[in-house]
Design a protein around this motif. Sequence first.
Motif, PDB file in Angstrom:
ATOM      1  N   LYS A 189       0.907  -1.159   0.028  1.00  0.00           N
ATOM      2  CA  LYS A 189       0.021  -0.057  -0.137  1.00  0.00           C
ATOM      3  C   LYS A 189       0.981   1.030  -0.048  1.00  0.00           C
ATOM      4  CE  LYS A 189      -3.954  -2.139   2.222  1.00  0.00           C
ATOM      5  NZ  LYS A 189      -4.784  -2.109   3.485  1.00  0.00           N
ATOM      6  N   ASP A 190       1.841   1.268   0.823  1.00  0.00           N
ATOM      7  CA  ASP A 190       2.860   2.203   0.781  1.00  0.00           C
ATOM      8  C   ASP A 190       3.579   2.613  -0.509  1.00  0.00           C
ATOM      9  OD1 ASP A 190       2.136   2.756   3.545  1.00  0.00           O
ATOM     10  OD2 ASP A 190       3.784   1.870   4.277  1.00  0.00           O
ATOM     11  N   LEU A 191       4.039   1.376  -1.098  1.00  0.00           N
ATOM     12  CA  LEU A 191       4.412   1.543  -2.415  1.00  0.00           C
ATOM     13  C   LEU A 191       3.595   2.032  -3.500  1.00  0.00           C
ATOM     14  CD1 LEU A 191       7.185   0.965  -4.147  1.00  0.00           C
ATOM     15  CD2 LEU A 191       6.185  -1.276  -4.423  1.00  0.00           C
ATOM     16  N   ILE A 192       2.397   1.664  -3.592  1.00  0.00           N
ATOM     17  CA  ILE A 192       1.416   2.153  -4.551  1.00  0.00           C
ATOM     18  C   ILE A 192       1.201   3.516  -4.361  1.00  0.00           C
ATOM     19  CG2 ILE A 192      -0.989   2.205  -4.892  1.00  0.00           C
ATOM     20  CD1 ILE A 192      -1.231  -0.532  -4.485  1.00  0.00           C
ATOM     21  N   GLN A 193       1.248   4.366  -3.199  1.00  0.00           N
ATOM     22  CA  GLN A 193       1.147   5.883  -2.897  1.00  0.00           C
ATOM     23  C   GLN A 193       2.461   6.261  -3.440  1.00  0.00           C
ATOM     24  OE1 GLN A 193      -1.667   7.511  -2.382  1.00  0.00           O
ATOM     25  NE2 GLN A 193      -0.600   9.128  -2.804  1.00  0.00           N
ATOM     26  N   TRP A 194       3.458   5.837  -2.970  1.00  0.00           N
ATOM     27  CA  TRP A 194       4.865   6.374  -3.278  1.00  0.00           C
ATOM     28  C   TRP A 194       5.096   6.527  -4.828  1.00  0.00           C
ATOM     29  CZ3 TRP A 194       8.579   8.557  -0.125  1.00  0.00           C
ATOM     30  CH2 TRP A 194       9.664   8.692  -0.868  1.00  0.00           C
ATOM     31  N   PHE A 195       4.687   5.371  -5.479  1.00  0.00           N
ATOM     32  CA  PHE A 195       4.743   5.566  -6.979  1.00  0.00           C
ATOM     33  C   PHE A 195       3.805   6.435  -7.290  1.00  0.00           C
ATOM     34  CE2 PHE A 195       6.514   0.998  -7.532  1.00  0.00           C
ATOM     35  CZ  PHE A 195       7.727   1.417  -7.574  1.00  0.00           C
ATOM     36  N   LYS A 196       2.775   6.684  -6.928  1.00  0.00           N
ATOM     37  CA  LYS A 196       1.619   7.896  -7.310  1.00  0.00           C
ATOM     38  C   LYS A 196       2.164   9.131  -7.215  1.00  0.00           C
ATOM     39  CE  LYS A 196      -3.049   5.778  -6.699  1.00  0.00           C
ATOM     40  NZ  LYS A 196      -4.199   5.924  -5.729  1.00  0.00           N
ATOM     41  N   ASP A 197       2.980   9.298  -6.040  1.00  0.00           N
ATOM     42  CA  ASP A 197       3.601  10.449  -5.749  1.00  0.00           C
ATOM     43  C   ASP A 197       5.009  10.709  -6.783  1.00  0.00           C
ATOM     44  OD1 ASP A 197       1.710  11.160  -3.924  1.00  0.00           O
ATOM     45  OD2 ASP A 197       2.996  10.226  -2.308  1.00  0.00           O
ATOM     46  N   GLN A 198       5.035   9.878  -7.776  1.00  0.00           N
ATOM     47  CA  GLN A 198       6.239   9.858  -8.619  1.00  0.00           C
ATOM     48  C   GLN A 198       7.586  10.030  -7.934  1.00  0.00           C
ATOM     49  OE1 GLN A 198       5.672  12.404 -12.167  1.00  0.00           O
ATOM     50  NE2 GLN A 198       4.122  13.566 -10.763  1.00  0.00           N
ATOM     51  N   LYS A 199       7.805   9.035  -7.083  1.00  0.00           N
ATOM     52  CA  LYS A 199       9.031   8.723  -6.362  1.00  0.00           C
ATOM     53  C   LYS A 199       9.313   7.500  -6.634  1.00  0.00           C
ATOM     54  CE  LYS A 199       7.784  12.061  -2.920  1.00  0.00           C
ATOM     55  NZ  LYS A 199       7.610  12.177  -1.479  1.00  0.00           N
ATOM     56  N   ARG A 200      10.706   7.070  -6.534  1.00  0.00           N
ATOM     57  CA  ARG A 200      11.203   6.052  -6.928  1.00  0.00           C
ATOM     58  C   ARG A 200      11.653   4.950  -5.656  1.00  0.00           C
ATOM     59  NH1 ARG A 200      15.716   8.161 -11.384  1.00  0.00           N
ATOM     60  NH2 ARG A 200      14.082   9.020 -12.405  1.00  0.00           N
ATOM     61  N   LEU A 201      11.473   3.472  -5.874  1.00  0.00           N
ATOM     62  CA  LEU A 201      11.683   2.704  -4.799  1.00  0.00           C
ATOM     63  C   LEU A 201      13.270   2.536  -4.693  1.00  0.00           C
ATOM     64  CD1 LEU A 201      10.862   0.462  -2.732  1.00  0.00           C
ATOM     65  CD2 LEU A 201      10.803  -1.126  -4.814  1.00  0.00           C
ATOM     66  N   HIS A 202      13.725   2.679  -3.671  1.00  0.00           N
ATOM     67  CA  HIS A 202      15.233   2.192  -3.363  1.00  0.00           C
ATOM     68  C   HIS A 202      15.808   1.300  -4.400  1.00  0.00           C
ATOM     69  CE1 HIS A 202      19.345   2.083  -2.023  1.00  0.00           C
ATOM     70  NE2 HIS A 202      19.172   3.224  -1.588  1.00  0.00           N
ATOM     71  N   LYS A 203      16.823   1.253  -4.937  1.00  0.00           N
ATOM     72  CA  LYS A 203      17.379   0.091  -5.919  1.00  0.00           C
ATOM     73  C   LYS A 203      17.649  -1.218  -5.366  1.00  0.00           C
ATOM     74  CE  LYS A 203      22.338   0.939  -6.164  1.00  0.00           C
ATOM     75  NZ  LYS A 203      23.462   1.202  -6.891  1.00  0.00           N
ATOM     76  N   ARG A 204      17.955  -1.179  -3.835  1.00  0.00           N
ATOM     77  CA  ARG A 204      18.351  -2.041  -2.987  1.00  0.00           C
ATOM     78  C   ARG A 204      16.970  -3.038  -3.097  1.00  0.00           C
ATOM     79  NH1 ARG A 204      17.434  -6.142   0.714  1.00  0.00           N
ATOM     80  NH2 ARG A 204      19.435  -6.707   1.707  1.00  0.00           N
ATOM     81  N   TYR A 205      15.794  -2.483  -2.808  1.00  0.00           N
ATOM     82  CA  TYR A 205      14.580  -3.108  -2.726  1.00  0.00           C
ATOM     83  C   TYR A 205      13.868  -3.619  -3.939  1.00  0.00           C
ATOM     84  CZ  TYR A 205      14.741  -1.255   2.100  1.00  0.00           C
ATOM     85  OH  TYR A 205      15.131  -0.873   3.130  1.00  0.00           O
ATOM     86  N   ALA A 206      14.207  -3.044  -5.117  1.00  0.00           N
ATOM     87  CA  ALA A 206      13.991  -3.193  -6.437  1.00  0.00           C
ATOM     88  C   ALA A 206      14.721  -4.386  -6.788  1.00  0.00           C
ATOM     89  CB  ALA A 206      14.091  -2.020  -7.622  1.00  0.00           C
ATOM     90  N   TYR A 207      15.935  -4.695  -6.656  1.00  0.00           N
ATOM     91  CA  TYR A 207      16.776  -5.586  -7.003  1.00  0.00           C
ATOM     92  C   TYR A 207      16.194  -7.078  -6.097  1.00  0.00           C
ATOM     93  CZ  TYR A 207      20.313  -3.926 -10.024  1.00  0.00           C
ATOM     94  OH  TYR A 207      21.063  -3.541 -11.175  1.00  0.00           O
ATOM     95  N   GLN A 208      16.016  -6.610  -4.918  1.00  0.00           N
ATOM     96  CA  GLN A 208      15.427  -7.916  -3.909  1.00  0.00           C
ATOM     97  C   GLN A 208      14.280  -8.274  -4.561  1.00  0.00           C
ATOM     98  OE1 GLN A 208      15.255  -6.593   0.294  1.00  0.00           O
ATOM     99  NE2 GLN A 208      13.926  -8.316   0.864  1.00  0.00           N
ATOM    100  N   MET A 209      13.112  -7.485  -4.902  1.00  0.00           N
ATOM    101  CA  MET A 209      11.802  -8.131  -5.485  1.00  0.00           C
ATOM    102  C   MET A 209      12.264  -8.705  -6.752  1.00  0.00           C
ATOM    103  SD  MET A 209       9.496  -4.761  -4.956  1.00  0.00           S
ATOM    104  CE  MET A 209       8.112  -5.401  -5.534  1.00  0.00           C
ATOM    105  N   LEU A 210      13.015  -8.589  -7.562  1.00  0.00           N
ATOM    106  CA  LEU A 210      13.576  -9.067  -8.847  1.00  0.00           C
ATOM    107  C   LEU A 210      14.036 -10.473  -8.572  1.00  0.00           C
ATOM    108  CD1 LEU A 210      14.852  -6.166 -11.184  1.00  0.00           C
ATOM    109  CD2 LEU A 210      12.583  -7.438 -11.272  1.00  0.00           C
ATOM    110  N   LEU A 211      14.719 -10.574  -7.767  1.00  0.00           N
ATOM    111  CA  LEU A 211      15.373 -11.753  -7.220  1.00  0.00           C
ATOM    112  C   LEU A 211      14.603 -12.828  -6.647  1.00  0.00           C
ATOM    113  CD1 LEU A 211      18.836 -10.602  -5.729  1.00  0.00           C
ATOM    114  CD2 LEU A 211      18.715 -11.731  -8.094  1.00  0.00           C
ATOM    115  N   GLU A 212      13.550 -12.152  -5.996  1.00  0.00           N
ATOM    116  CA  GLU A 212      12.484 -13.082  -5.225  1.00  0.00           C
ATOM    117  C   GLU A 212      11.389 -13.681  -6.361  1.00  0.00           C
ATOM    118  OE1 GLU A 212       9.861 -13.352  -1.298  1.00  0.00           O
ATOM    119  OE2 GLU A 212      11.191 -11.685  -1.644  1.00  0.00           O
ATOM    120  N   ILE A 213      11.150 -12.580  -7.101  1.00  0.00           N
ATOM    121  CA  ILE A 213      10.061 -13.243  -8.275  1.00  0.00           C
ATOM    122  C   ILE A 213      10.678 -14.109  -9.070  1.00  0.00           C
ATOM    123  CG2 ILE A 213      10.600 -11.274  -9.926  1.00  0.00           C
ATOM    124  CD1 ILE A 213       7.189 -12.645  -8.545  1.00  0.00           C
TER     125      ILE A 213
END
Length: 497
Positions: A189-213
């Motif tokens: 829920k926080d990520l949805i709003q963060w993206f709505k505000d045109q902000k970027r998820l930290h690359k550490r978490y983006a990489y973590q999500m890609l490895l897990e998926i």
Amino acid sequence: MEGKESCVDPPKVNGEVDGNIKENAEKVKEQANKCFKDKNYEEAIRLYTEAITINSESAVYFANRSFAQLRMENYGYALEDASKAIAIDKKYIKGYYRRASAYMTLGKFKQALRDFEAVVKVRPHDKDAKLKYTECSKIVKQKAFEKAIACDDQKKPVSETVSLDSMSVESTYEGPRIPDGGIDESFMKDLIQWFKDQKRLHKRYAYQMLLEIKDILSKLPSLVDVTVEKDNKLTVCGDIHGQYYDLCHIFEINNLPSKENPYLFNGDFVDRGSWSVEVILILFGYKILFPQHFHMVRGNHETDNMNQMYGFEGEVKEKYGGNMMGLFSEVFNWLPLAYCVNGKVLVMHGGLCEQDGVTLNDLRQIERNRQPPESGNMCDLLWSDPQLIKGRGTSKRGVSCQFGPDVTQKFLQDNGLDYIIRSHEVKQEGYESQHNGKCVTIFSAPNYCDQMGNKGAFITLRPPDLKPQFTQFQAVEHPKMQPMAYANSFMRMPGMF
């Protein structure tokens, strides 16, 4: 087939098309031009076809119809029309432009370059032609260089080189953080709003999500069987194409994904729209959170060639750097190619196969961890389209085929299915039922590319009959960002599309 003209030659006087015939054809062409300007491309194609039927010796009519076919993503038809325009008038520059555009969309860069070479020879002082030739030449040289240095057998996958421990999260970062226990509903829920505000998820978490998926997807078969229990439902969405704010609108209308509210997204999550990174990370996040209740099918735009041309690669490089794109490519290779719901409904992005006798077990056995080949079952699942007439026809896209109602009926009978759901095509109402209700198209990107004016839609399936129930919705406002903002520079040039 759509956009095909009569082969009857127009009446001639002294070898020339009769003046009245020309005048009538011009009137129809002007109507078509107005429809094109109004972005009613289907009607424009119909009227250009009518003009061609009246006078089939005008290169302009074929080139104009080629342009409209490009807008409808009928790249095979666009290529054919541009070639006809050139055959009628070898000095007609727009014919070469249109054919080059079609070749580019199909990844045939050398052929496109040859057309621009022809243009430059005829118009050596044409600045626009020179610019397009130069850009196309750069792409061809880049491809040749990449091929020359490729050492696939020695190069490690990006997933094996990523070190999350080496990526520190700065204390100044104020965005969502994945909890130690993994992604949860609060984070999403926080990520949805963060993206709505045109902000970027930290690359550490983006990489973590890609490895897990990647780990989750790689354990799935190419055809996944899913069961929707009694008193439950499954929501099926079509193409999203980077339209993040419309994705959020779907969740507002139909509620967020959960174990009680499962979703299936049917490919083409990225490209064209300029928030593809946000779209794909939200979808991956929910797949990680609800692996048994959130499903994703690979589309033809979850591929390297499409991503290079239509913006996803450029967007990833802009937002996270080039190394991450290699990891996205690895993940996309593991996306399933189809889902079978309760043994009754088959869901794939494109459509049915070019060969008869294909079984569900054949689809399960597809080795999908690769870029799609130019033919075969994997290619067809991503690229094929239905047609109104019986049998199979040449693809309007220049890839795979078109399949008729008899093909659909036989496939369903052979495999004990009720009907198929596919996406892959923009529909003005957001959906379309064809082949006597046995082939349903769902498209969930309203006002596609900010220009088509179409509605979006999604399907609700409920046991026991799984009869499709359609929900339509309009596009919502989004920040001022043009579609194709991150696409290859060639694709953004004036006059190309």
